[in-house]
Design an enzyme around this catalytic site. Structure first.
Site, PDB file in Angstrom:
ATOM      1  N   THR A  95       3.173   4.896   8.464  1.00 64.46           N
ATOM      2  CA  THR A  95       3.999   4.842   7.261  1.00 64.46           C
ATOM      3  C   THR A  95       3.889   6.160   6.510  1.00 64.46           C
ATOM      4  O   THR A  95       2.904   6.901   6.660  1.00 64.46           O
ATOM      5  CB  THR A  95       3.553   3.697   6.338  1.00 64.46           C
ATOM      6  OG1 THR A  95       2.251   3.996   5.822  1.00 64.46           O
ATOM      7  CG2 THR A  95       3.550   2.364   7.058  1.00 64.46           C
ATOM      8  N   THR A 143      -2.605   1.757   6.537  1.00 64.50           N
ATOM      9  CA  THR A 143      -2.397   2.335   5.214  1.00 64.50           C
ATOM     10  C   THR A 143      -3.459   1.874   4.221  1.00 64.50           C
ATOM     11  O   THR A 143      -3.883   2.632   3.343  1.00 64.50           O
ATOM     12  CB  THR A 143      -0.998   1.971   4.684  1.00 64.50           C
ATOM     13  OG1 THR A 143      -0.024   2.238   5.697  1.00 64.50           O
ATOM     14  CG2 THR A 143      -0.669   2.784   3.452  1.00 64.50           C
ATOM     15  N   LYS A 163       8.539  -5.671  10.046  1.00 64.48           N
ATOM     16  CA  LYS A 163       8.006  -6.521   8.979  1.00 64.48           C
ATOM     17  C   LYS A 163       8.920  -7.704   8.688  1.00 64.48           C
ATOM     18  O   LYS A 163       8.502  -8.681   8.064  1.00 64.48           O
ATOM     19  CB  LYS A 163       7.753  -5.712   7.704  1.00 64.48           C
ATOM     20  CG  LYS A 163       6.433  -4.919   7.733  1.00 64.48           C
ATOM     21  CD  LYS A 163       6.116  -4.305   6.395  1.00 64.48           C
ATOM     22  CE  LYS A 163       4.768  -3.586   6.417  1.00 64.48           C
ATOM     23  NZ  LYS A 163       3.629  -4.541   6.491  1.00 64.48           N
ATOM     24  N   ARG A 177       0.823  -1.215   0.000  1.00 64.57           N
ATOM     25  CA  ARG A 177       0.000   0.000   0.000  1.00 64.57           C
ATOM     26  C   ARG A 177       0.855   1.262   0.000  1.00 64.57           C
ATOM     27  O   ARG A 177       0.598   2.207  -0.740  1.00 64.57           O
ATOM     28  CB  ARG A 177      -0.930   0.005   1.241  1.00 64.57           C
ATOM     29  CG  ARG A 177      -2.101  -0.965   1.166  1.00 64.57           C
ATOM     30  CD  ARG A 177      -1.721  -2.436   1.169  1.00 64.57           C
ATOM     31  NE  ARG A 177      -0.942  -2.824   2.340  1.00 64.57           N
ATOM     32  CZ  ARG A 177      -0.158  -3.892   2.416  1.00 64.57           C
ATOM     33  NH1 ARG A 177       0.008  -4.684   1.358  1.00 64.57           N
ATOM     34  NH2 ARG A 177       0.525  -4.163   3.517  1.00 64.57           N
TER      35      ARG A 177
END
Length: 474
Positions: free
Chosen positions: A362, A320, A404, A284
């Site tokens: 983000t 996001t 992540k 995204r």
């Protein structure tokens, strides 16, 4: 205009299923208003058709067969389903729990008919299979009546299920005589009415009436009930659909938060969840910042699958991704519970509108303004990291040793704490951990202490999880 779309499950008793369909078609209510009714009859090859009814494999096979046909009818948007098979009604509740369309209960139909036609304590003769006879279901539905069964159950079973039985299309001769003998015995015992809990016996009721037997045509009663008295809303448990994989660990974390916040004493008290864990959904942030592959269709595809699976609501544990929710929601009938909105509502409710809100998210979330727009609607002053500290945020998430990549301590935690310190120094009273992976670095922390100032950390996935739990109770 079609008001009723009724489906009949055929094949469990081939001839009795056809008899039910025929009686539906010739019902006076239907004949008078033919344009208002649509009927669907479906019969598929049934592998256990010749198995003894009491055989465990036969009952399991009936369950699978009935379920598959019911799901087929669901896709055709029928209004009710008829299941003309007494043995299959022994697992009626199991089946109905998994089907969104009401199934008409044949025992409800008979129970109502008996209550309206006979006093309590009347002697009732029952003709049925060994399996149904030995099940608790007869006592449950025919409470208050004295139930009698024929002595020669073996001949009764032979009459219906034998090689030359009624189920095979033999409606007179020995099968009929066996049934008549059983009825005569029950009448001699003082039974005022004989209730055949074998749907095939409706095929010989007229012959028995001619001999003076007070036997019910159960298929006719079933049809009349379905067309007249039957009304039922199916109460199905709340089912949540989750767009997973965005990211994978955050999805598992979100599910765990739902489980932890559900007041449950047993497995069955928890919320039904369907998860499409698809890590291949395009990134995204990469799309929002660098115009890489658009994730909209991939997310929409999952939402449609969840919608088709009958979920009551959809959750997307990715901040996001909410930049794409508005366009997707317009093409869905199931609501996506907006994590950003419920998070800002939570802050407003618990900290007040004068709170200065720090946002860690983000760069894609920040640049899309999805959080900023919602926060602005509530009148919040928003504090975000400057360019230098936003790089720390992105490194803590996407870096080689970022969250992540399954790191929750070390350099990723050091980087995010630099950004935390920055927005606290800028005056933040509360901080939104606006990327679903960020709470993974604060598993046991709900606040940050900075120079004697306590700053609450708001975890949107936790807020969303609690919202879902509350929705499930409505």
């Amino acid at each position: 205009m079609i008001n009723e779309k009724i489906a009949v499950i055929g094949g469990l008793g081939t001839l009795s299923g056809a008899d039910v369909l025929f009686k539906l078609l010739k019902n006076p209510k239907v004949l008078k208003n033919q344009k208002e009714y649509e009927f669907i009859f479906e019969q598929q090859p049934y592998s256990q058709i010749n198995s003894p009814l009491y055989h465990e494999d036969d009952i399991k096979s009936r369950k699978f067969y009935s379920y598959n046909l019911c799901k087929s009818f669901e896709s055709k948007s029928v209004s009710k389903i008829l299941l003309p098979c007494f043995a299959s009604h022994t697992f009626f509740e199991e089946l109905q729990k998994e089907i969104s369309i009401p199934i008409v209960n044949i025992f409800d139909a008979l129970s109502l008919y008996l209550k309206s036609s006979f006093e309590k304590n009347v002697k009732i003769g029952i003709l049925t299979s060994d399996y149904v006879k030995e099940n608790h279901i007869l006592k449950r539905y025919f409470q208050g009546y004295d139930l009698f069964f024929p002595t020669d159950q073996e001949h009764m079973m032979e009459a219906v299920y034998g090689e030359n039985g009624i189920k095979k299309g033999y409606f007179d001769g020995i099968p009929l005589e066996y049934v008549y003998t059983a009825c005569s015995e029950l009448m001699d015992k003082g039974c005022e009415v004989i209730v055949p809990c074998v749907s095939e016996l409706s095929l010989v009721t007229e012959q028995l009436w001619k001999r003076g037997v007070p036997i019910l045509d159960v298929n006719q009663i079933y049809v009349d009930y379905a067309l007249g008295n039957f009304t039922k809303d199916v109460l199905k448990p709340f089912k949540l659909g989750i767009v997973g994989g965005v990211g994978p660990s955050a999805t598992v974390d979100f599910m765990n938060k739902i489980i932890i916040n559900t007041a449950a004493k047993r497995d069955q008290d928890h919320i039904k969840m369907i998860i499409e864990q698809n890590p291949q959904i395009p990134d995204r942030t990469a799309h929002l910042i660098r115009k890489e592959t658009d994730p909209t269709i991939a997310m929409f595809s999952i939402c449609k699958k969840l919608e088709a699976a009958g979920v009551d609501a959809i959750a997307i544990p990715c901040n996001t991704a909410h930049a794409f929710v508005k366009s997707i929601q317009e093409h869905l009938t199931v609501p996506i519970i907006n994590m950003l909105t419920v998070t800002v509502e939570y802050i407003n409710r618990n900290f007040g509108s004068n709170t200065k809100v720090g946002l860690l998210a983000t760069s894609g979330t920040v640049q899309s303004n999805v959080y900023l727009d919602v926060l602005s609607e509530f009148g919040f002053e928003v504090i975000i990291p400057d360019e230098e500290h936003q790089k720390y945020v992105m490194e803590s998430i996407y870096g080689e040793r970022g969250v992540k990549a399954n790191f929750t301590a070390g350099i990723c935690k050091d980087n995010i704490l630099k950004a935390v310190d920055f927005i606290i120094r800028k005056g933040a009273d509360v901080i939104i951990l606006g990327c679903t992976e960020l709470p993974l670095m604060f598993p046991d922390e709900s606040e940050i202490v900075n120079e004697d100032k306590i700053i609450p950390l708001v975890d949107p996935t936790l807020v969303l999880a609690k919202k879902i739990v509350n929705l499930s109770k409505v």
